[in-house]
Design an enzyme around this catalytic site. Structure first.
Site, PDB file in Angstrom:
ATOM      1  N   LYS A 162      -8.511  15.859   5.140  1.00  0.00           N
ATOM      2  CA  LYS A 162      -8.156  14.857   4.134  1.00  0.00           C
ATOM      3  C   LYS A 162      -6.777  14.258   4.408  1.00  0.00           C
ATOM      4  O   LYS A 162      -6.605  13.031   4.376  1.00  0.00           O
ATOM      5  CB  LYS A 162      -8.190  15.476   2.734  1.00  0.00           C
ATOM      6  CG  LYS A 162      -7.773  14.525   1.609  1.00  0.00           C
ATOM      7  CD  LYS A 162      -8.676  13.293   1.512  1.00  0.00           C
ATOM      8  CE  LYS A 162      -8.201  12.305   0.466  1.00  0.00           C
ATOM      9  NZ  LYS A 162      -8.334  12.793  -0.894  1.00  0.00           N
ATOM     10  N   ARG A 176      -5.678  -5.622   6.010  1.00  0.00           N
ATOM     11  CA  ARG A 176      -5.250  -6.734   5.171  1.00  0.00           C
ATOM     12  C   ARG A 176      -3.764  -6.559   4.847  1.00  0.00           C
ATOM     13  O   ARG A 176      -3.361  -5.612   4.161  1.00  0.00           O
ATOM     14  CB  ARG A 176      -6.057  -6.800   3.866  1.00  0.00           C
ATOM     15  CG  ARG A 176      -5.641  -7.976   2.978  1.00  0.00           C
ATOM     16  CD  ARG A 176      -6.374  -7.938   1.648  1.00  0.00           C
ATOM     17  NE  ARG A 176      -7.785  -8.237   1.793  1.00  0.00           N
ATOM     18  CZ  ARG A 176      -8.270  -9.476   1.824  1.00  0.00           C
ATOM     19  NH1 ARG A 176      -7.464 -10.527   1.740  1.00  0.00           N
ATOM     20  NH2 ARG A 176      -9.563  -9.675   1.936  1.00  0.00           N
ATOM     21  N   CYS A 233      -2.715   9.027  -4.094  1.00  0.00           N
ATOM     22  CA  CYS A 233      -3.058   9.805  -2.899  1.00  0.00           C
ATOM     23  C   CYS A 233      -2.171   9.489  -1.693  1.00  0.00           C
ATOM     24  O   CYS A 233      -1.362  10.318  -1.281  1.00  0.00           O
ATOM     25  CB  CYS A 233      -4.525   9.600  -2.542  1.00  0.00           C
ATOM     26  SG  CYS A 233      -5.671  10.293  -3.743  1.00  0.00           S
ATOM     27  N   GLY A 273      -0.514   2.135  -2.376  1.00  0.00           N
ATOM     28  CA  GLY A 273       0.042   2.904  -3.485  1.00  0.00           C
ATOM     29  C   GLY A 273      -1.014   3.860  -3.989  1.00  0.00           C
ATOM     30  O   GLY A 273      -1.888   4.295  -3.247  1.00  0.00           O
TER      31      GLY A 273
END
Length: 474
Positions: A235, A282, A291, A288
Site C-alpha cells: 500500500k 493531470r 492517504c 491531498g
C-alpha cells in the site's frame, strides 16, 4: 473460470463460530471500515461494525452514512433491513460474533514528526484480544509502517487467552474516494500476508463473495499471497508511486510555465507511451486527502528507522513539489490582479475571490489536507475576501477554515468576485457556463487550478484564463 490464487485454492475451512461463512467484524467505522462493512454485507456476509464513537454508531444504525460516498447510503439501508449488517460499541459483542476481525482504524501522522500514529491500532487490538475466547483471525487493513503486523502478533500474545489460538494476517485496502463501493465489490487485486494455511484459508473464505461476483461477471481477481512485510509495503509503495507521478507532472508544469509550453499536451503525448500511461498525469494544485500526504511521510520515517532512508529521499522532493503548486495559485492571483508579489507574498486586500471547491477531490466530502483549503488559507492571509462553495464538503470545510465566507450555490460564490479560482474538478464547475457566470462577476478572471476547464471557451466568453503549466490563452 478460475480465479487466480497462488498455487491452489485453499481447502475449505469451517469458521470457528460454526456459521456457514465466516462472520466478519470491522473495527473502526470511518471511511475505510464503514465502506467495507456495508459492502461485505452486500456480498452476503454477516457483518458487525464497531466503533468507540457512540454518535457515529448511532448514525450508521439509523441508516445514515457519516460521510459522502456515492451509492453507499442505499446499500447501508438495504443491508440493515436484511439483518446482515449491525453496528456496536461493545468489544465483547465483537469478539463473541466474529471469526475474522478487520482492523480499519486511522493511522494519522504523529503530531511530533512524520511517522504514523499507531495508537488507534494498538487500542483496537489490546481491547479486543482479551475477549477472544475461541480461535479467530485479526486482519490489518489500515495503512501502517512495515513491521506493524509482527508487533500486533506480540500484542495478541500478551493480551489474548493463550488457548484461544488467535492468529494475525494483513490485507491492505486500495479504496479511491468517490469509487469506493466499486473498489470493494470489484477490486483490481487482493493482497494477503499470512503465516499459516489456516489464515490463508480463512481470508479466502472471507473474500469468496468477491470471487463469486467476479465469476458471474466473467472477471478475474488477482490475489497475491505473501509475507507480512511485503503485504504492508504494497500500500505505501503504491501510494508513493502515485504521489511521485503526480508531482512529476507538476514539476513539468513548472518547466512549462517557464518555457511557455502546455503541460496538458505534454501529459497527453507522454501518456500514450504504455510504459508511462495517462492516469495521474493531470497537472494542477497537487494531491491531498487522508492517504497520500501522510503515507509518503510515514514511509520516509520508517525507511529512516530501518537504515534505508537514502532510498526514499526523493519522496521529500515529491512532497515539496506538491506544496509549491499551492503557492503557485497565489502567485497567479497576484499576476492576474496586477498586485505586487514580495517576499511575504502579495497584498490582496480588498479583492473578492470566489473559490470553487473545498474537498481534495470530487465526489467526496473529505477535506483532509485539501489543496483547495490550503490555498483558501493563503488567499485569506494575503488579505483577500474569500467566498467558498463546494457541492458536498461545506460543513467539513467550515470546521477546518472558519474565518472565510461560505455560500450555498455556485452563483452566490462568484457574485461580485474579482477573481474565480477553480480548485476541485467537480462536474458542476467543469460544465459551468462561462458566459452566464461572466454576468455575475466584477472581473472576468479565472484560475483553473485543476486544468479542468476549456480555455478556448472561457477566453471566448471574455475571461482572462490561467491554468497550471499552461500558456496564456487569448
Amino acid at each position: 473460470m478460475t480465479i487466480p490464487y497462488p498455487s491452489t485454492t485453499p481447502a475449505a475451512v469451517t469458521p470457528p463460530s460454526g456459521a456457514a461463512r465466516p462472520r466478519l467484524t470491522f473495527l473502526g467505522t470511518g471511511y475505510l471500515g464503514a465502506t467495507y462493512a456495508i459492502c461485505f454485507a452486500e456480498l452476503g456476509y454477516e457483518v458487525l461494525g464497531f466503533d468507540v464513537d457512540k454518535a457515529k454508531i448511532a448514525m450508521l444504525s439509523e441508516g445514515q452514512v457519516p460521510f459522502h460516498e456515492p451509492g453507499l447510503d442505499e446499500l447501508l439501508r438495504k443491508n440493515l433491513a436484511s439483518g446482515k449488517l449491525r453496528f456496536s460499541t461493545s468489544y465483547e459483542e465483537v469478539a463473541d460474533f466474529g471469526d475474522v476481525h478487520f482492523i480499519c482504524v486511522g493511522t494519522p501522522q504523529r503530531a511530533d514528526g512524520m511517522a504514523a500514529d499507531l495508537s488507534y491500532v494498538e487500542s483496537a487490538v489490546t481491547n479486543l484480544a482479551p475477549h477472544l475466547k475461541r480461535k479467530a483471525l485479526i486482519v490489518g487493513k489500515s495503512t501502517v509502517p512495515v513491521g506493524t503486523a509482527e508487533w500486533i502478533e506480540q500484542l495478541v500474545r500478551r493480551h489474548a487467552p493463550a488457548d484461544a489460538g488467535v492468529e494475525v494476517a494483513w490485507s491492505p485496502e486500495f479504496l479511491q474516494e468517490g469509487f469506493a463501493v466499486e473498489d470493494v465489490l470489484r477490486p483490481n487485486r487482493i493482497i494477503v500476508g499470512v503465516r499459516s494455511e489456516w489464515a490463508n484459508a480463512m481470508l479466502y473464505a472471507a473474500h469468496k463473495g468477491v470471487f463469486d461476483l467476479a465469476m458471474t461477471e466473467d472477471r478475474e481477481v488477482p490475489v497475491v499471497v505473501t509475507d507480512f512485510a511485503t503485504a504492508e509495503l504494497v500500500k505505501v509503495a503504491a501510494n508513493a508511486f502515485l504521489a511521485t507521478k503526480i508531482s512529476f507532472i507538476n514539476a513539468m508544469a513548472e518547466v512549462c510555465e517557464a518555457a511557455g509550453a502546455d503541460v496538458t499536451l505534454l501529459a497527453r503525448a507522454i501518456g500514450y507511451d504504455p510504459r508511462i500511461g495517462n492516469k495521474f498525469l493531470r497537472a494542477g494544485v497537487g494531491f491531498g486527502g487522508g492517504c497520500l500526504p501522510k503515507d509518503i511521510r510515514a514511509f520516509q520515517a520508517r525507511a529512516q528507522e530501518l537504515g534505508a532512508g537514502e532510498a526514499l529521499r526523493f519522496l521529500h522532493e515529491v512532497d515539496l513539489i506538491n506544496q509549491r503548486r499551492r503557492q503557485r495559485v497565489v502567485q497567479l492571483a497576484a499576476e492576474l490582479l496586477e498586485r505586487p508579489y514580495g517576499p511575504a507574498g502579495p497584498d490582496l486586500s480588498g479583492v473578492r475571490v470566489a473559490v470553487l471547491g473545498a474537498t481534495f477531490k470530487p465526489n467526496s466530502d473529505d477535506v483532509r489536507d485539501s489543496p483547495a483549503l490550503s490555498i483558501v488559507r493563503k488567499l485569506a492571509r494575503s488579505g483577500a475576501q474569500v467566498n467558498v462553495y463546494d457541492p458536498e464538503g461545506m460543513e467539513n470545510a467550515k470546521r477546518e477554515v472558519g474565518d472565510v465566507s461560505y455560500t450555498k450555490a455556485l452563483t452566490e460564490a462568484v457574485a461580485g468576485a474579482d477573481l474565480v479560482c477553480v480548485l476541485t474538478e467537480w462536474e458542476e464547475f467543469r460544465n459551468a457556463d462561462p458566459q452566464a457566470l461572466g454576468e455575475l462577476v466584477a472581473g472576468r478572471k479565472v484560475i483553473d487550478g485543476r486544468n479542468c476547464l476549456d480555455p478556448v471557451v472561457w477566453t471566448a466568453a471574455g475571461w482572462e484564463y490561467r491554468g497550471m503549466g499552461r500558456p496564456v490563452f487569448s
